[in-house]
Each structure stands twice: as structure tokens, then as C-alpha cells.
Design an enzyme around this catalytic site. Structure first.
Site, PDB file in Angstrom:
ATOM      1  CB  CYS A   1      30.597  65.858  47.938  1.00 22.02           C
ATOM      2  SG  CYS A   1      31.118  65.507  49.622  1.00 22.02           S
TER       3      CYS A   1
ATOM      4  CE  LYS B   1      40.606  61.147  37.937  1.00 24.53           C
ATOM      5  NZ  LYS B   1      41.865  60.424  37.720  1.00 24.53           N
TER       6      LYS B   1
END
EC number: 2.6.1.16
Length: 612
Positions: A2, A607
Site C-alpha cells: 500500500c 513491489k
């Protein structure tokens, strides 16, 4: 995972927050939202899907405000829906949150007993209700947040605003990264400094347990209830170079940036064909004492660690173990004295690796065991860099594509440099061998550039994978981890089920999968394992399998029926894994493009994995 962006300013910051979210898209997400305070009202927009959807909604609604928070969500509790998207509100409070509140169900039960109604399935809404409830007993927002934080169990970062405090943004860091961007007449927060580079290059990096209050003109930071100062650091402007340029995707750009990234990484350590005298100089006393190495990492970084194990033991005779961080920290590992614990992470914020590091340090301290810790990382300001004894940076520059490319190969280069340094300090490697490997490291970028010239060949091969559902990658020695990495890349971005195996294990199970629909990718450098690998190739062909072989020019491997070969330049055996990473990256990239997937932001992935 997030992403958080927030700010307090004299101007309308709606566009700044949206731009910040766009710069965080690489982290992976499934929904996005923003909340602004204007005339004592919370103005909120949330959308499932891309930040572009949110930007369109904000443009249509014309919401504005000088105080606000925004968020990209990667679902952990509750499906990707608009109701589950952040920010979450309760009364006059709005909250964004990264991480996981482990005791949220218990807290939710208590709040429901008090009459609070939940509109989402998330753990975050608990925080909003708790702060709203605390405001009935506290005189200000900061004190309310301080009251709530001890009730929360887990790792998290928070951004909090309130309609009664139009010039105040509260933020909390507990196990999830958070940075403050320092401006003139405005201040910001984010999960990642890259999000704030359009508005500032001056940052304050919050430490574990910090609570901060930001206004337009001030920043107050509290640690354990005591007001403290954290240094302001100015970021090199070059870090902001994170655009795709002429490339269609960030991943392709980053594949092609690898020769330069390797050059930059080795330049910090080598002077000609010798190690620089000041390279890791402050770590020499610790290196002289180490008797074992333990590498802790996740995903692609774990594969880099697997290769380093071969190098540590074969080059300098130091025993090395490699473990997945999420397994290491929960198995109560024995902490061995005089061990160097190496954490490998692109971001330096990987939750499991960071937690394993902290647990190891805590165990060693409790038993008065002498260990050393070192991070190999791509972010100089990361938590791991700050919390380990030593660090070695991979100078890859920002890596935006979720599937790691240049971070991986620079990790390998950095690991080789580290091994040469430790071997030199412990006098377990000859100066002549250091010079030979150093010379080959300097030559490596040229070989990588030559390998990239085979892109068109690899594109043609990739067309044969488009309709496939499964794939095997095989390698031996240091190319077994490259087989694992190739399989990971293919499944990450093309969504084809792929598995990597040590080629010697073929007869112990995987051979049962081979048929005329199963592509098998072989990594065949010209080394002392080549003859055995050729036998494995014959076994595949005898079962009707189709071979896709990456081999060097002197391997003797040639094209024949159902055997496709890409010949790449011969390279020093120690450094071959760096070069052989390129063809498997390009293969995965082209297959994904042909299948029409989102290469830079594959589904369900992030990522930087900042939750466990």
C-alpha cells in the site's frame, strides 16, 4: 505494498496527492482514494482500479483542500471494493493505513459493543473508530492518537486528519516505512520519498514508534512520549530519474539499464583490478572475526543469496547458509557466534527480512552472542541500512517495475565484491584471483550489452510460449538459482505456471511433466557441468519436450528439431549468472507483452512487500 501520501499546505493539494499516488503505483495496488478537509468537511473520493480512475473522479467532483491524505490499497483484509478502499472515516476523523492490525477483530468486537457501525471489511476502519472514540475523552487529536496506538498490535503506518484541526496532520510509524517531506509553508508524508520529489527533496525519516504532528510551518516528532529531533536529509536529485523515457515499460528500460547499473555498483569498490582501500574499511575488524555467513532474504533477493552461497564457499571457504526470511524468523534459529548475518532487499523495507534482522539482533543481545549484520540494499535511507552494522549499496537507481531486474544483477555484483573483501581481510583469497575477478567485473557490462543484442531472437522464441500453460527452467550450479529466477519472472508477469529445478533433479519428479506441450528452458554455460546438462537435455527430448537453450558460443550446443538455441557471449564462470539473467528476463518480458498482461504492475503483486 500500500502507498500513503498526505500533506498540509497553504495551497490546494488535491493534485499533489494524486500525483504522489501515481508515483507509488509501482508498489502494486488494487484501489485508491483521497480525503481532503475543506470548511470543516471531509471530502472523499475512492475508486477500484487504477489511480487514473480516482484522478478522473476528483476532477469531476472538483474537491479541494489544503489538508489531505491519499492511499493506494493492496488488499489484505477484505476484497478490492470501493467500501474497502482508503481513506476510512469515523465521524470527523479520516485515516489511511499501511500494514496489518493483528488484533483488529478483538478491537472491532469492542467497538461494535459501543455502538459503532462498520461499513468495510478492513482492519483500518477499526483505527478510525478508535480515534473518533478517543476524541470524546481527549482535548486534542495528537493525544487521542497517543491513546489509541498502544491498543494496536501489528506493523503499520498511519496518516490521520480531523475536521476540527484544519492545519494538522498526524502520522505514526510502527513497523511500516514512513517519511516526512519538508517544504516551505507546507509539509508532507509518504511511504516512499519518490512520491514527494515533485514538491521537495528534503526528508525526515521516521523511526520505529515515532508519532509526528505536521502543520504548514512545523514538524513535531515524539518517541515514547518525548519530543525529539530527527535530522533533515537532502536527497540527491538523480534519484528522481524514474520515467520510462523511450521504453514501452519500466521493466524493459530497467533490463537495458543493467550494464550501467553494474558499472556504477562496482566503481564504488574497485580501483583498477584491486579493491579500493576505503571499500568497507570500517567493517574489516568484524570481517576478520566471522566464521560463518547467514543470508536472509525473500523472492528474487533470496535467489541472489543462493548464488552467493556457492561463491562464499568455493572462493573463500566460508560456510554460508541461505534462508527465506519468512521461514527463518519463525523457526527459532540458533544464533551462532562470529556469524555475519546478511540481509538482501531492494527496498530495505521488506517486512519479513526486517523482522528477521530485528529478531536475530534481539536474540544475540539476550544471550550476549557476538554477531555482525550487513545489508545489501538499493535505498540508502532505508530501515535496514540504518539498523545494520554495515551496508553495501547497489547503485541501480530507482527500480519501478514490480519484477526485479537491475536490482537483482547489482545484488550479485555487490555480493561478489563483498566476498572478495572478506576473503582479502581473512587472507583466504590470493591477490591474483581478486585481480582476475575484478578484471572480469569491469568487462561484465560489455558482455551484458552484447547479450542485449539478442533481444530480437528472444522475442521470436517468446512467440512459441504465448499459448502455453506451463514451463520448466533447468540449471546446474550457480545457474540453478537463475532457473528459479527465470521461473519466478515468467509466472510473475505472464501468469504462466513455471517452475525452476536443479537439472540433476529432473529424474526425481519433474520429468513426469514433460510432453510435447511443455517448453523447457535450459541455462547452459560452458562450464564443468555442461556435459551432465547435455544429458538432461537428451532426457527431455526423448520424452517429446521442446527445448529453449541459452548457451554461450563455445558450448557446442546447436539448433536442431525442437531445440531452439540462443548463443550469448562467453563470460567468466564466476560472473556468468549475472549475464544469464538477461535472457530469462527478456523472455519473460516478451511473453508477458504478447499475452497482454500488465508488465510493470502484475496482478496481486506489490513491489515493496511491507506486510508479513
Amino acid at each position: 505494498m500500500c502507498g500513503i501520501v498526505g500533506g498540509v499546505a497553504e495551497r490546494n493539494i488535491a493534485e499533489i496527492l494524486i500525483e504522489g499516488l501515481k508515483r507509488l503505483e509501482y508498489r502494486g495496488y488494487d484501489s485508491a482514494g483521497v480525503a481532503l478537509i475543506n470548511q470543516q468537511q471531509i471530502l472523499r473520493e475512492r475508486r477500484v482500479g487504477k489511480v487514473a480512475n480516482l484522478a478522473e473522479a476528483v476532477a469531476q467532483s472538483k474537491i479541494s483542500g489544503s489538508l489531505g491524505i491519499a492511499h493506494t490499497r493492496w488488499a489484505t483484509h477484505g476484497k478490492p471494493t470501493e467500501n474497502n478502499a482508503h481513506p476510512h472515516t469515523s465521524g470527523s476523523v479520516a485515516v489511511v493505513h499501511n500494514g496489518i492490525i493483528e488484533n483488529y477483530q478483538e478491537l472491532k468486537d469492542d467497538l461494535e459493543a459501543l455502538g459503532y457501525v462498520f461499513t468495510s471489511q478492513t482492519d483500518t476502519e477499526v483505527v478510525a473508530h478508535l480515534i473518533n472514540h478517543a476524541m470524546t475523552e481527549q482535548h486534542n487529536l495528537l493525544d487521542a492518537v497517543r491513546e489509541v496506538v498502544p491498543e494496536l498490535k501489528g506493523a503499520y503506518a498511519l496518516g490521520i486528519i480531523h475536521t476540527d484541526y484544519p492545519d494538522e496532520l498526524i502520522t505514526v510509524r510502527e513497523g511500516s516505512p514512513l517519511v516526512i517531506g519538508v517544504g516551505i509553508g507546507e509539509n508532507f508524508i509518504s511511504s516512499d520519498q519518490l512520491a514527494l520529489l515533485p514538491v521537495t527533496n528534503r526528508f525526515v525519516y521516521l523511526e520505529e514508534g515515532d508519532i509526528a504532528r505536521l502543520t504548514r510551518d512545523s514538524i513535531e516528532i515524539y518517541a515514547h512520549g518525548v519530543k525529539i529531533e530527527r535530522p533533515v536529509k537532502e536527497l540527491d536529485a538523480s534519484v528522481s530519474n524514474a520515467s520510462k523515457g523511450e521504453y514501452k515499460h519500466y521493466m524493459l528500460k530497467e533490463i537495458y539499464e543493467q550494464p550501467e547499473a553494474i558499472q556504477q555498483t562496482i566503481s564504488q569498490a574497485l580501483n583498477g583490478n584491486a579493491l579500493r582501500e576505503d571499500f568497507l574499511q570500517f567493517a574489516e575488524a568484524d570481517f576478520n572475526q566471522i566464521q560463518n555467513v547467514q543470508i536472509i532474504a525473500c523472492g528474487t533477493s533470496y535467489h541472489a543469496g543462493m548464488i552467493a552461497k556457492y561463491w562464499f564457499e568455493q572462493l573463500i571457504g566460508v560456510p554460508c547458509q541461505v534462508e527465506i526470511a519468512s521461514e527463518f524468523r519463525y523457526r527459532s534459529p540458533v544464533i551462532v557466534a562470529n556469524t555475519l548475518y546478511i540481509c538482501i532487499s531492494q527496498s530495505g523495507e521488506t517486512a519479513d527480512t526486517l523482522a528477521a534482522l530485528r529478531d536475530t539482533q534481539k536474540r544475540a543481545k539476550a544471550k550476549d552472542i557476538q554477531i555482525s549484520t550487513l545489508t545489501i540494499c538499493n535505498v540508502a535511507t532505508s530501515s535496514m541500512v540504518r539498523e545494520t552494522d554495515h551496508h553495501l549499496l547497489t547503485l541501480a537507481g530507482p527500480e519501478i517495475g514490480v519484477a526485479s531486474t537491475k536490482a537483482f544483477t547489482t545484488q550479485l555484483a555487490a555480493l561478489m565484491l563483498l566476498i572478495l573483501k572478506i576473503g582479502q581481510v581473512k587472507e583466504q583469497i590470493a591477490a591474483e584471483q581478486i585481480a582476475e575477478i575484478a578484471s572480469q567485473l569491469w568487462h561484465c557490462p560489455k558482455v551484458m550489452l552484447d547479450t542485449l543484442q539478442h533481444n530480437a531472437e528472444i522475442l521470436r522464441l517468446s512467440e512459441l510460449f504465448v499459448e502455453k500453460q506451463h514451463c520448466l527452467f533447468l540449471g546446474r550450479g550457480t545457474h540453478y538459482p537463475i532457473a528459479l529466477e527465470g521461473a519466478l519472472k515468467l509466472k510473475e508477469i505472464s501468469y504462466i505456471h513455471a517452475e525452476g529445478y536443479a537439472a540433476g533433479e529432473l529424474k526425481h519428479g519433474p520429468l513426469a511433466l514433460v510432453d510435447n506441450e511443455m517448453p523447457v528452458v535450459i541455462l547452459a554455460p560452458h562450464d564443468d557441468m555442461l556435459d551432465k546438462l547435455k544429458s538432461n537435455m537428451e532426457e527431455v527430448q526423448a520424452r517429446g519436450g521442446e527445448l529453449f537453450v541459452f548457451a554461450d558460443e563455445n558450448s557446442g550446443v546447436r539448433e536442431k528439431d525442437r531445440q531452439h538455441v540462443v548463443l550469448i557471449p562467453e563470460v567468466n564462470a564466476w560472473l556468468a549468472p549475472i549475464v544469464y539473467s538477461i535472457p530469462v528476463q527478456l523472455l519473460s518480458y516478451h511473453v508477458a507483452v504478447l499475452r497482454g498482461t500488465d508488465v510493470d504492475q502484475p496482478r496481486n503483486l506489490a513491489k515493496s512487500v511491507t506486510v508479513e
